[in-house]
Motif scaffolding. Structure first.
Motif, PDB file in Angstrom:
ATOM      1  N   PHE A  21       6.740   8.908  16.624  1.00 42.87           N
ATOM      2  CA  PHE A  21       5.518   8.141  17.027  1.00 42.87           C
ATOM      3  C   PHE A  21       4.590   7.876  15.749  1.00 42.87           C
ATOM      4  CE2 PHE A  21       1.679   6.761  18.792  1.00 42.87           C
ATOM      5  CZ  PHE A  21       1.867   5.983  20.278  1.00 42.87           C
ATOM      6  N   VAL A  22       4.700   6.735  15.365  1.00 41.39           N
ATOM      7  CA  VAL A  22       4.126   6.381  14.044  1.00 41.39           C
ATOM      8  C   VAL A  22       3.459   4.994  14.087  1.00 41.39           C
ATOM      9  CG1 VAL A  22       3.739   6.260  11.560  1.00 41.39           C
ATOM     10  CG2 VAL A  22       5.014   8.094  12.422  1.00 41.39           C
ATOM     11  N   ILE A  23       2.298   4.603  14.074  1.00 43.78           N
ATOM     12  CA  ILE A  23       1.700   3.429  14.349  1.00 43.78           C
ATOM     13  C   ILE A  23       0.754   3.023  13.039  1.00 43.78           C
ATOM     14  CG2 ILE A  23       0.706   1.424  15.835  1.00 43.78           C
ATOM     15  CD1 ILE A  23       1.794   2.837  18.282  1.00 43.78           C
ATOM     16  N   ASP A  24       0.612   1.702  12.578  1.00 39.78           N
ATOM     17  CA  ASP A  24      -0.478   1.324  11.670  1.00 39.78           C
ATOM     18  C   ASP A  24      -1.375   0.788  12.699  1.00 39.78           C
ATOM     19  OD1 ASP A  24      -2.448   0.376  10.282  1.00 39.78           O
ATOM     20  OD2 ASP A  24      -0.787  -0.837   8.770  1.00 39.78           O
ATOM     21  N   GLN A  25      -2.192   1.326  12.929  1.00 39.70           N
ATOM     22  CA  GLN A  25      -3.231   0.853  14.104  1.00 39.70           C
ATOM     23  C   GLN A  25      -4.348  -0.128  13.589  1.00 39.70           C
ATOM     24  OE1 GLN A  25      -3.094   1.338  17.253  1.00 39.70           O
ATOM     25  NE2 GLN A  25      -1.783   3.394  17.671  1.00 39.70           N
ATOM     26  N   ASN A  26      -4.233  -0.423  12.273  1.00 39.41           N
ATOM     27  CA  ASN A  26      -5.323  -1.416  11.676  1.00 39.41           C
ATOM     28  C   ASN A  26      -4.984  -2.944  12.086  1.00 39.41           C
ATOM     29  OD1 ASN A  26      -6.914   0.302  10.570  1.00 39.41           O
ATOM     30  ND2 ASN A  26      -5.523   0.720   8.698  1.00 39.41           N
ATOM     31  N   ILE A  27      -5.885  -3.601  12.653  1.00 39.50           N
ATOM     32  CA  ILE A  27      -5.964  -4.945  13.074  1.00 39.50           C
ATOM     33  C   ILE A  27      -6.813  -5.450  11.919  1.00 39.50           C
ATOM     34  CG2 ILE A  27      -6.890  -6.792  14.663  1.00 39.50           C
ATOM     35  CD1 ILE A  27      -6.596  -4.759  16.660  1.00 39.50           C
ATOM     36  N   THR A  28      -6.177  -6.096  10.632  1.00 38.32           N
ATOM     37  CA  THR A  28      -6.893  -6.288   9.543  1.00 38.32           C
ATOM     38  C   THR A  28      -7.353  -7.935   9.655  1.00 38.32           C
ATOM     39  OG1 THR A  28      -5.697  -4.933   8.240  1.00 38.32           O
ATOM     40  CG2 THR A  28      -6.985  -6.454   7.100  1.00 38.32           C
ATOM     41  N   SER A  29      -8.614  -8.379   9.513  1.00 35.05           N
ATOM     42  CA  SER A  29      -8.852  -9.796   9.398  1.00 35.05           C
ATOM     43  C   SER A  29      -9.433 -10.259   8.200  1.00 35.05           C
ATOM     44  CB  SER A  29      -9.773  -9.802  10.576  1.00 35.05           C
ATOM     45  OG  SER A  29      -9.384  -9.532  11.771  1.00 35.05           O
ATOM     46  N   LEU A  30      -8.867 -11.127   7.699  1.00 35.39           N
ATOM     47  CA  LEU A  30      -9.583 -12.109   6.272  1.00 35.39           C
ATOM     48  C   LEU A  30     -10.318 -13.413   6.914  1.00 35.39           C
ATOM     49  CD1 LEU A  30      -6.612 -11.827   3.840  1.00 35.39           C
ATOM     50  CD2 LEU A  30      -8.274  -9.982   4.545  1.00 35.39           C
ATOM     51  N   GLN A  31     -11.493 -13.528   6.530  1.00 38.13           N
ATOM     52  CA  GLN A  31     -11.967 -14.929   6.938  1.00 38.13           C
ATOM     53  C   GLN A  31     -12.820 -15.489   5.808  1.00 38.13           C
ATOM     54  OE1 GLN A  31     -16.040 -15.120   9.807  1.00 38.13           O
ATOM     55  NE2 GLN A  31     -14.300 -15.653  11.096  1.00 38.13           N
TER      56      GLN A  31
END
Length: 540
Positions: free
Chosen positions: A239-249
């Motif tokens: 069980f390995v997840i990159d949890q990051n929701i990365t936003s560029l504005q």
């Protein structure tokens, strides 16, 4: 137990020709690096620095646009209620050819014909320019998009007079749009790949790039990360997840945001296999929420690590006050819950104190082209029969002609005589480093443990117990950068599985009957090759 053979790799580097000098005249500038080489493969490129993109100086300019790629749908009177057109049933003959032309939805099973359109599917473009460097980034609402079709978009953009040094073309991997890979036609023997639809995607992608470039503005960059672990699950061990929701504005001089890109790894399959309405699944609600928050902005969604398998399946959908699920997998409520939830997290992070603002972001791009050996016999058969429309190459880099392809044997592909051309990219905007892979990367191949180290395991029962874990791709990116991954970028090669965890043969690791993934992979040579190409791309 199999031995681990070394892949046969050909890195493709086309050096610009240098003009000669005559008399006292200054030398002519070197010709820009072409988009493709003389065999139709992508070229290797580093900007700034290469001919044609020597310097990235001055202000950063950005633009974004969206064009629909919703296919033409021929509806019919389903008199027997079997969700398929049968001889004698009336239909809307949109193209006038006297035949019912089904839109076969990709991602689950064969014979899933679209019955209506719930929401548009899109080609959405983000373009960035600084000095001599110009980069386009396109996200398609498709299950996958092959490398030769990506190159067709780049060449068409060039023919339209758009001077991009590089164009990234990724697919959101939505499981509810028209088949663009050939695997999900009417039945197992009929390809779902439609050249006319691919041509339409090329046209609309170029139109999106053109509109985005025409609307470029001087931009500041705001970057932020959030997490919503309750929205994504991993259905394959470990069980390995990159949890990051990365936003560029990207924000103009008046402080108004006009383009927002969101990066997050999660299969767009919330609607499930029984849905027959054409849709972009949860990315529809994600983008809709972003654009409602900031009217005038265009939202672009790029999918992150998908292998492992990161998915909406197995989460608790729309939990009530007692934590009980109220929207199940396969419902529109589930898709909205996931997409809107991720968007709200992105919005909160961009408005929060942790957001980083770069007043003068620098732009750069790296592209590395290479050949890959497939070891999946099913894939090889699909390529040779035309079910999967794929350009292939001899091991020396020469293109296999149509005449030669007709006489190929599966053993030539599996043995490395015939190869697949693909690429990896690194796109850098201010503090953000975006790595792209041409398939669905298992997250263990991406993430680096805090302080160093790998999440890759060496389970008992794996096919290659002596294999060394691959080096995580994050470790090759600049220290201190915000590290982001895009999957299904510039190609769609299926799952990329760490070699120690590759588990096709008995006895199986983790689960007695094995785990899903290997059958939809190019094979056990892919992961070490792709990670190795990243290392070579970032060598000083």
């Amino acid at each position: 137990m199999r031995s681990l053979a070394a892949p046969l790799v050909l890195g493709t580097l086309l050096l610009p020709a240098l003009a000669g000098c005559g008399g006292d005249e200054p030398p002519a500038p070197a010709a820009p690096v072409p988009i493709v080489d003389d065999q139709g493969k992508a070229t290797t490129l580093t900007c700034p620095g290469a001919a044609g993109c020597e310097k990235a100086e001055g202000d950063l300019f950005a633009g974004a646009a969206a064009k629909p790629i919703t296919p033409t749908l021929e509806t019919w009177q389903d008199t027997n209620g079997n969700s398929l057109w049968d001889v004698g049933e009336a239909f809307d003959d949109k193209n006038g050819n006297g035949q019912w032309d089904g839109v076969w939805l990709a991602g689950f099973s064969n014979g899933r014909a679209a019955t209506a359109v719930h929401d548009e599917v899109w080609a959405r473009a983000l373009v960035l320019e600084q000095g001599d460097v110009s980069v386009g980034m396109v996200a398609l609402d498709c299950v996958g998009y092959f490398h030769q079709d990506v190159l067709a978009i780049r060449l068409a953009a060039q023919a339209a007079g758009l001077d991009f040094d590089h164009v990234l073309v990724s697919s959101t991997h939505v499981h509810e749009s028209k088949d663009t890979m050939g695997l999900w036609g009417e039945d197992l023997t009929d390809t779902g790949y439609d050249p006319a639809y691919t041509d339409y995607i090329v046209k609309q992608a170029v139109e999106a790039l053109k509109e985005a470039k025409a609307g470029q503005k001087k931009a500041k960059l705001k970057a932020a990360q959030a997490q919503r672990p309750e929205l994504v699950n991993d259905t394959r061990l470990p069980f390995v997840i990159d949890q990051n929701i990365t936003s560029l504005q990207f924000v103009d001089d008046a402080g108004a945001p006009f383009a927002t890109a969101v990066f997050w790894g999660n299969h767009p399959e919330a609607l499930g296999s029984k849905n027959t309405l054409l849709t972009s699944d949860y990315p529809h609600y994600l983008r809709e929420t972003i654009e409602a928050k900031w009217p005038g902005t265009t939202a672009v969604f790029f999918n992150g690590p998908l292998g492992g398998l990161t998915t909406t399946i197995g989460i608790v959908g729309c939990p009530d006050a007692q934590g009980q699920e109220t929207c199940k997998q396969g419902t529109w409520e589930r898709a909205e819950y996931v997409g809107k939830g991720a968007a709200e997290a992105a919005i909160a992070s961009l408005e929060g104190a942790g957001a980083k603002v770069d007043e003068a972001p620098a732009l750069g791009v790296r592209r590395r082209s290479f050949l890959l050996q497939a070891t999946n016999a099913t894939l090889a058969v699909g390529v040779l029969t035309g079910l999967v429309p794929r350009t292939v190459y001899w091991a020396d880099g020469l293109r296999v002609s149509d005449e030669e392809k007709a006489g190929l044997l599966v053993s030539q592909i599996l043995g490395g005589d015939v190869m697949i051309a693909t690429e990896v990219n690194g796109i850098h905007v201010g503090p953000v480093a975006i790595a792209t892979v041409p398939g669905e990367l298992y997250t263990e191949l991406w993430l680096q443990k805090p302080g160093g180290g790998t999440y890759i395991e060496k389970p008992d029962g794996g096919d290659f117990p002596d294999a060394q874990p691959e080096t995580p791709i994050q470790s090759f990116l600049p220290e201190g950068s915000i590290k982001v991954m895009v999957n299904n970028a510039n190609d769609a090669l299926g799952y990329m599985i760490p070699t120690p965890q590759f588990d096709e043969s008995e006895p199986h690791a983790y689960e007695p009957d094995g785990q899903y993934g290997e059958e939809n992979s190019t094979g056990y040579l892919t992961a070490p090759l792709v990670t190795g190409e990243f290392e070579r791309m970032y060598q000083k």
